[in-house]
Design a protein around this motif. Structure first.
Motif, PDB file in Angstrom:
ATOM      1  N   GLU A 108       1.668 -15.325  -2.003  1.00 34.86           N
ATOM      2  CA  GLU A 108       0.661 -14.741  -3.075  1.00 34.86           C
ATOM      3  C   GLU A 108       0.255 -13.358  -2.552  1.00 34.86           C
ATOM      4  O   GLU A 108       0.309 -12.162  -3.683  1.00 34.86           O
ATOM      5  CB  GLU A 108      -0.565 -15.573  -3.211  1.00 34.86           C
ATOM      6  CG  GLU A 108      -0.563 -16.566  -4.236  1.00 34.86           C
ATOM      7  CD  GLU A 108      -1.509 -17.415  -4.269  1.00 34.86           C
ATOM      8  OE1 GLU A 108      -1.424 -18.775  -4.830  1.00 34.86           O
ATOM      9  OE2 GLU A 108      -2.807 -16.853  -3.722  1.00 34.86           O
ATOM     10  N   GLU A 119       3.187 -10.694  -2.978  1.00 33.37           N
ATOM     11  CA  GLU A 119       3.416 -10.495  -4.386  1.00 33.37           C
ATOM     12  C   GLU A 119       2.509  -9.406  -5.025  1.00 33.37           C
ATOM     13  O   GLU A 119       2.922  -8.335  -5.448  1.00 33.37           O
ATOM     14  CB  GLU A 119       3.483 -11.851  -5.464  1.00 33.37           C
ATOM     15  CG  GLU A 119       4.536 -12.841  -5.159  1.00 33.37           C
ATOM     16  CD  GLU A 119       5.898 -11.989  -5.546  1.00 33.37           C
ATOM     17  OE1 GLU A 119       5.862 -11.448  -6.652  1.00 33.37           O
ATOM     18  OE2 GLU A 119       6.937 -12.228  -4.844  1.00 33.37           O
ATOM     19  N   GLU A 120       1.081  -9.496  -4.629  1.00 33.36           N
ATOM     20  CA  GLU A 120       0.279  -8.708  -5.194  1.00 33.36           C
ATOM     21  C   GLU A 120       0.536  -7.400  -4.329  1.00 33.36           C
ATOM     22  O   GLU A 120       0.559  -6.238  -5.006  1.00 33.36           O
ATOM     23  CB  GLU A 120      -0.885  -9.209  -4.416  1.00 33.36           C
ATOM     24  CG  GLU A 120      -1.786 -10.093  -5.482  1.00 33.36           C
ATOM     25  CD  GLU A 120      -3.222 -10.632  -4.853  1.00 33.36           C
ATOM     26  OE1 GLU A 120      -3.725  -9.992  -4.179  1.00 33.36           O
ATOM     27  OE2 GLU A 120      -3.451 -11.628  -5.367  1.00 33.36           O
ATOM     28  N   HIS A 121       1.269  -7.295  -3.295  1.00 36.85           N
ATOM     29  CA  HIS A 121       1.367  -6.160  -2.619  1.00 36.85           C
ATOM     30  C   HIS A 121       2.415  -5.410  -3.195  1.00 36.85           C
ATOM     31  O   HIS A 121       2.397  -4.173  -3.323  1.00 36.85           O
ATOM     32  CB  HIS A 121       1.640  -6.350  -1.204  1.00 36.85           C
ATOM     33  CG  HIS A 121       1.755  -4.927  -0.383  1.00 36.85           C
ATOM     34  ND1 HIS A 121       0.892  -4.161  -0.248  1.00 36.85           N
ATOM     35  CD2 HIS A 121       2.905  -4.609   0.022  1.00 36.85           C
ATOM     36  CE1 HIS A 121       1.295  -3.246   0.580  1.00 36.85           C
ATOM     37  NE2 HIS A 121       2.880  -3.420   0.962  1.00 36.85           N
ATOM     38  N   LYS A 122       3.397  -5.957  -3.476  1.00 34.65           N
ATOM     39  CA  LYS A 122       4.708  -5.526  -4.149  1.00 34.65           C
ATOM     40  C   LYS A 122       4.249  -5.009  -5.408  1.00 34.65           C
ATOM     41  O   LYS A 122       4.681  -3.853  -5.946  1.00 34.65           O
ATOM     42  CB  LYS A 122       5.580  -6.695  -4.418  1.00 34.65           C
ATOM     43  CG  LYS A 122       6.433  -6.967  -3.247  1.00 34.65           C
ATOM     44  CD  LYS A 122       7.700  -7.998  -3.556  1.00 34.65           C
ATOM     45  CE  LYS A 122       8.615  -8.203  -2.230  1.00 34.65           C
ATOM     46  NZ  LYS A 122       9.318  -9.528  -2.556  1.00 34.65           N
ATOM     47  N   LYS A 123       3.586  -5.620  -6.381  1.00 34.24           N
ATOM     48  CA  LYS A 123       3.250  -5.333  -7.607  1.00 34.24           C
ATOM     49  C   LYS A 123       2.161  -3.867  -7.546  1.00 34.24           C
ATOM     50  O   LYS A 123       2.806  -2.811  -8.335  1.00 34.24           O
ATOM     51  CB  LYS A 123       2.288  -6.178  -8.308  1.00 34.24           C
ATOM     52  CG  LYS A 123       2.360  -6.241  -9.846  1.00 34.24           C
ATOM     53  CD  LYS A 123       1.525  -7.424 -10.356  1.00 34.24           C
ATOM     54  CE  LYS A 123       2.019  -8.630 -10.368  1.00 34.24           C
ATOM     55  NZ  LYS A 123       1.136  -9.846 -10.997  1.00 34.24           N
ATOM     56  N   LYS A 124       1.502  -3.805  -6.573  1.00 32.39           N
ATOM     57  CA  LYS A 124       0.723  -2.722  -6.448  1.00 32.39           C
ATOM     58  C   LYS A 124       1.539  -1.458  -6.013  1.00 32.39           C
ATOM     59  O   LYS A 124       1.353  -0.469  -6.517  1.00 32.39           O
ATOM     60  CB  LYS A 124      -0.206  -3.060  -5.313  1.00 32.39           C
ATOM     61  CG  LYS A 124      -1.493  -2.138  -5.297  1.00 32.39           C
ATOM     62  CD  LYS A 124      -2.492  -2.738  -4.210  1.00 32.39           C
ATOM     63  CE  LYS A 124      -3.639  -1.719  -3.968  1.00 32.39           C
ATOM     64  NZ  LYS A 124      -4.640  -2.040  -2.957  1.00 32.39           N
ATOM     65  N   LEU A 181       4.692  -1.034  -6.846  1.00 27.07           N
ATOM     66  CA  LEU A 181       5.405  -0.476  -7.985  1.00 27.07           C
ATOM     67  C   LEU A 181       4.722   0.302  -8.776  1.00 27.07           C
ATOM     68  O   LEU A 181       4.832   1.366  -9.267  1.00 27.07           O
ATOM     69  CB  LEU A 181       6.001  -1.806  -8.732  1.00 27.07           C
ATOM     70  CG  LEU A 181       7.149  -2.611  -8.001  1.00 27.07           C
ATOM     71  CD1 LEU A 181       7.327  -3.736  -8.655  1.00 27.07           C
ATOM     72  CD2 LEU A 181       8.493  -1.527  -8.141  1.00 27.07           C
ATOM     73  N   GLU A 182       3.314  -0.199  -9.140  1.00 33.26           N
ATOM     74  CA  GLU A 182       2.373   0.506 -10.034  1.00 33.26           C
ATOM     75  C   GLU A 182       2.263   1.825  -9.377  1.00 33.26           C
ATOM     76  O   GLU A 182       2.340   3.058 -10.168  1.00 33.26           O
ATOM     77  CB  GLU A 182       1.051  -0.189 -10.111  1.00 33.26           C
ATOM     78  CG  GLU A 182       1.103  -1.326 -11.127  1.00 33.26           C
ATOM     79  CD  GLU A 182      -0.224  -2.190 -11.096  1.00 33.26           C
ATOM     80  OE1 GLU A 182      -0.928  -1.735 -10.491  1.00 33.26           O
ATOM     81  OE2 GLU A 182      -0.205  -3.270 -11.928  1.00 33.26           O
ATOM     82  N   GLU A 183       1.931   2.043  -8.147  1.00 31.94           N
ATOM     83  CA  GLU A 183       1.720   3.375  -7.337  1.00 31.94           C
ATOM     84  C   GLU A 183       3.045   4.331  -7.490  1.00 31.94           C
ATOM     85  O   GLU A 183       2.947   5.403  -8.078  1.00 31.94           O
ATOM     86  CB  GLU A 183       1.552   2.928  -6.134  1.00 31.94           C
ATOM     87  CG  GLU A 183      -0.021   2.619  -5.701  1.00 31.94           C
ATOM     88  CD  GLU A 183      -0.224   2.558  -4.228  1.00 31.94           C
ATOM     89  OE1 GLU A 183       0.706   2.471  -3.403  1.00 31.94           O
ATOM     90  OE2 GLU A 183      -1.443   2.197  -4.009  1.00 31.94           O
ATOM     91  N   GLN A 184       4.161   3.690  -7.458  1.00 30.56           N
ATOM     92  CA  GLN A 184       5.262   4.674  -7.708  1.00 30.56           C
ATOM     93  C   GLN A 184       5.719   5.032  -8.922  1.00 30.56           C
ATOM     94  O   GLN A 184       5.821   6.256  -9.300  1.00 30.56           O
ATOM     95  CB  GLN A 184       6.635   3.603  -7.339  1.00 30.56           C
ATOM     96  CG  GLN A 184       7.026   3.475  -5.855  1.00 30.56           C
ATOM     97  CD  GLN A 184       8.186   2.622  -5.691  1.00 30.56           C
ATOM     98  OE1 GLN A 184       8.654   2.068  -6.556  1.00 30.56           O
ATOM     99  NE2 GLN A 184       8.538   2.631  -4.325  1.00 30.56           N
ATOM    100  N   LYS A 185       5.373   4.030 -10.051  1.00 30.84           N
ATOM    101  CA  LYS A 185       5.334   4.405 -11.521  1.00 30.84           C
ATOM    102  C   LYS A 185       4.282   5.524 -11.635  1.00 30.84           C
ATOM    103  O   LYS A 185       4.657   6.522 -12.428  1.00 30.84           O
ATOM    104  CB  LYS A 185       5.024   3.437 -12.295  1.00 30.84           C
ATOM    105  CG  LYS A 185       5.705   3.247 -13.939  1.00 30.84           C
ATOM    106  CD  LYS A 185       5.358   2.100 -14.584  1.00 30.84           C
ATOM    107  CE  LYS A 185       5.688   2.372 -15.960  1.00 30.84           C
ATOM    108  NZ  LYS A 185       5.237   1.048 -16.710  1.00 30.84           N
TER     109      LYS A 185
END
Lengths: 223, 206
Positions: free
Chosen positions: A169, A172-177, A179-183
């Protein structure tokens, strides 16, 4: 102040040795110094209270009384008492006093030794009982061992699974974060580029202003 | 039979000596006949017997010391001194078996030093343990228990100080040095106890 007792213990003996050897011509000084040491010891016992047990203080006081009594006998063995028969009787008296003190001291030692022996016997019995109880407990544990081991393994497995789930978990949270930062970073870069282009156009427009003014004069004519 | 008798005597006198050592008042009571008094025969005999037990003379060190140091025998100060076992004017003679105790202590100290300098771990640990016990266990107990006898023996030697021969001179020097040590010892002990007062109850300190 409590340290006075061991120091005085030694100083007293030193003083007595000096007194006995060097003041051998003056019995009065010997007696006076002996009395002084006894009185000082009693003052230390009463004032400083160097011993934790009251029984020990009482015993020390008793010993000092005996020392004093023996010293009074010694006074009678000087020319102060000239009658030889009286001296002989006093000899028995001093022997009795010392013997009583010796018996009392040995009695106390015997009592302490017996008490210690009794305590050791009780400790020995208690440790035997403790060993017996421990052996019984170990036997019971051996009987219950398989079920306990299984439960422990299950619990460990469950805990491992929970930990793995939680780790996933978090991953996953870390990955999502990330990606958001990259965008967000990409959007910001686009915005900055557009802003720079607009600025460039504006500068070009500003640079071409004199040319445009001249063309306007030519078309419209001077004012 | 004689050997058995000797062993029993040693054991009995050793235990009695230990008991008497515990009774500090006896160190003072046994010093009383040394005052300038004339004891009646019954009291004199009684104190002599008591002193025989308290002195714990297992070995007679006098002939050995005489042969080693080539000392001439001397008369006691007076009959009272003789009654309580102080039969000589020399310091080492009067100390009796205590000399052996101090020699044993010195040997123990040498063994401790040797063991501590060893590279073997177990021997070094043994040396450390011995060193720790040596001061608090052996030395202070020995000096405190023997303080009366030591001071009296030193004072007698100082009173009749002589420099007749090399051995007697050495004995006098030894007596003077021991007296200085005995005077400084209470002060040193007081300082030591005062600086370590908080740690006295700790097991590691004992």
């Amino acid at each position: 102040m409590v340290l006075l007792q061991p120091i005085w213990f030694l100083v007293r003996r030193l003083l007595l040795a000096v007194m006995v050897v060097f003041l051998d011509n003056t019995v009065i000084w010997q007696v006076a110094l002996m009395t002084m040491t006894v009185v000082t010891q009693v003052i230390i016992l009463g004032r400083v209270e160097p011993f934790a047990l009251p029984s020990r203080v009482r015993y020390e006081l008793f010993s000092e009384c005996v020392v004093m009594l023996v010293m009074y006998h010694m006074i009678c063995f000087t020319p102060f008492v000239s009658d030889l028969e009286v001296r002989f009787r006093l000899g028995y008296s001093v022997c009795t006093v010392v013997s009583v003190h010796l018996s009392y001291s040995l009695g106390i030692l015997l009592k302490t030794t017996l008490k210690d022996l009794w305590r050791m016997y009780r400790i020995h019995n208690a440790s035997k009982e403790h060993d017996k109880q421990r052996t019984e407990l170990q036997k019971r544990l051996v009987k219950r061992a398989p079920s306990i081991r299984q439960k422990r393994l299950e619990k460990r497995k469950r805990l491992d699974e929970e930990r793995e789930k939680r780790e996933n978990e978090l991953l996953e949270e870390h990955k999502k974060k990330v990606l958001e930062e990259q965008k967000e970073a990409e959007d910001k870069a686009k915005y900055l580029k557009a802003k720079a282009d607009l600025e460039k156009v504006r500068r070009e427009f500003e640079a071409s202003r004199p040319e445009r003014d001249r063309m306007a004069d030519y078309v419209l004519g001077p004012e | 039979m004689i050997l058995l008798n000797a062993v029993v005597t040693i054991l009995v006198s050793a235990s009695l000596n230990e008991l008497l050592g515990m009774v500090n008042a006896y160190q003072l009571i046994l010093m009383m006949p040394l005052l300038m008094v004339t004891l009646p025969p019954n009291a004199g005999m009684y104190f002599a017997q008591l002193m025989t037990i308290a002195a714990f003379e297992v070995f007679d060190t006098k002939p050995f010391l005489d042969r080693l140091l080539r000392l001439e025998p001397t008369d006691p100060v007076n009959s009272n001194y003789e009654a309580v076992g102080l039969e000589s004017l020399y310091f080492l003679h009067n100390m009796g078996t205590l000399v052996l105790a101090f020699v044993f202590f010195m040997l123990e100290a040498a063994v401790s030093l040797l063991c501590r300098s060893s590279s073997h771990r177990k021997i070094k640990e043994f040396g450390d343990k011995l060193h720790k016990q040596l001061f608090w266990g052996s030395f202070i107990t020995l000096v405190t228990e023997a303080y009366s006898m030591l001071t009296i023996s030193c004072m007698i030697n100082l009173r009749f100080l002589s420099w007749g021969s090399f051995s007697i001179g050495m004995m006098s020097v030894f007596a003077i040095l021991t007296t200085l040590f005995l005077i400084a010892f209470p002060a040193y002990l007081g300082w030591l106890l005062k600086t370590n007062f908080q740690n006295l109850e700790l097991k590691s300190f004992k």
